[in-house]
Design an enzyme around this catalytic site. Structure first.
Site, PDB file in Angstrom:
ATOM      1  N   VAL A 169       0.837  -1.203   0.000  1.00 22.25           N
ATOM      2  CA  VAL A 169       0.000   0.000   0.000  1.00 22.25           C
ATOM      3  C   VAL A 169       0.872   1.254   0.000  1.00 22.25           C
ATOM      4  CG1 VAL A 169      -1.718   1.321   1.299  1.00 22.25           C
ATOM      5  CG2 VAL A 169      -1.972  -1.156   1.072  1.00 22.25           C
ATOM      6  N   CYS A 170       1.906   1.245   0.849  1.00 21.58           N
ATOM      7  CA  CYS A 170       2.779   2.417   0.944  1.00 21.58           C
ATOM      8  C   CYS A 170       3.544   2.659  -0.347  1.00 21.58           C
ATOM      9  CB  CYS A 170       3.742   2.252   2.111  1.00 21.58           C
ATOM     10  SG  CYS A 170       2.909   2.167   3.726  1.00 21.58           S
ATOM     11  N   THR A 171       3.875   1.606  -1.064  1.00 23.16           N
ATOM     12  CA  THR A 171       4.550   1.772  -2.358  1.00 23.16           C
ATOM     13  C   THR A 171       3.692   2.608  -3.298  1.00 23.16           C
ATOM     14  OG1 THR A 171       5.748  -0.307  -2.105  1.00 23.16           O
ATOM     15  CG2 THR A 171       5.475   0.518  -4.344  1.00 23.16           C
TER      16      THR A 171
END
Length: 212
Positions: free
Chosen positions: A44-46
């Site tokens: 998700v953070c990517t």
């Protein structure tokens, strides 16, 4: 101790993908969006880091600098940056703080033991040029952040700092605004709002956005 809205945020010096950052010096006269990640190479953070890179022109227009944080070290971050650029199609054009000693995470209360006692939660902090905290949002690991919403909030904060208005539900740049209830004098209202206003209730008065 948890940071609250209106608090002056803590200063820090920490390594990053852009070298050592002295936070207050790095921020200068800009607004800052600081957003944290539990660790590198998370899916998700990517997507979020790529989206912020893509939106950099929008942040620049608003005098906002982006700063990410993850608890891993700079070498790990640099490997992650390659993945972000490959998968998201955007070169990473802002720094990622390294926080292996949890110094910044602790200063900004990003460790929530009931969620995870070692990893940061996914927090967002909007900080104004006076170093004051203006917004905090904390997201669960499963839900990607909405950066269009963060831009909307920054638009509202910058508008309402300079005019005697607030922004109603679902407001976006260009929509009507609410006149603050403290303004009562008809002459003052006429002077401040030459475009006029519509009184729905004595306490609910709508006016075209003053800076448009």
């Amino acid at each position: 101790m948890a940071l609250r809205l209106g608090d002056v945020v803590p200063d820090f010096t920490q390594d990053s993908t852009h070298g050592e950052i002295h936070f207050f010096d790095w921020a200068g006269d800009n607004w800052v969006i600081l957003f944290s990640h539990p660790k590198d190479f998370t899916p998700v953070c990517t997507t979020e880091l790529g989206e912020v890179a893509r939106l950099k022109p929008e942040f620049d227009k608003r005098n906002v600098k982006a700063l990410a944080l993850s608890v891993d070290d700079v070498d790990s971050h640099k490997g992650w940056v390659g993945d972000i650029e490959e998968t998201q199609g955007s070169a990473l054009n802002y720094p990622i703080l390294a926080d292996p000693d949890r110094k910044v995470s602790d200063l900004y209360d990003m460790i929530h033991p009931n969620a995870n006692d070692t990893l940061t939660v996914r927090s967002v902090f909007v900080i104004d040029p006076n170093r004051k905290l203006r917004l905090t949002l904390t997201y669960p690991a499963s839900t990607g952040r909405n950066f269009d919403e963060l831009l909307r909030v920054i638009d509202s904060l910058q508008l309402t700092d300079n005019y005697s208005v607030a922004t109603p539900a679902n407001w976006k740049d260009g929509d009507d605004c609410v006149i603050v209830p403290s303004l009562k004098d008809p002459e003052v209202l006429k002077e401040k709002f030459p475009k006029g206003y519509r009184e729905v209730k004595p306490y609910l008065r709508l006016t075209p956005q003053p800076n448009r």
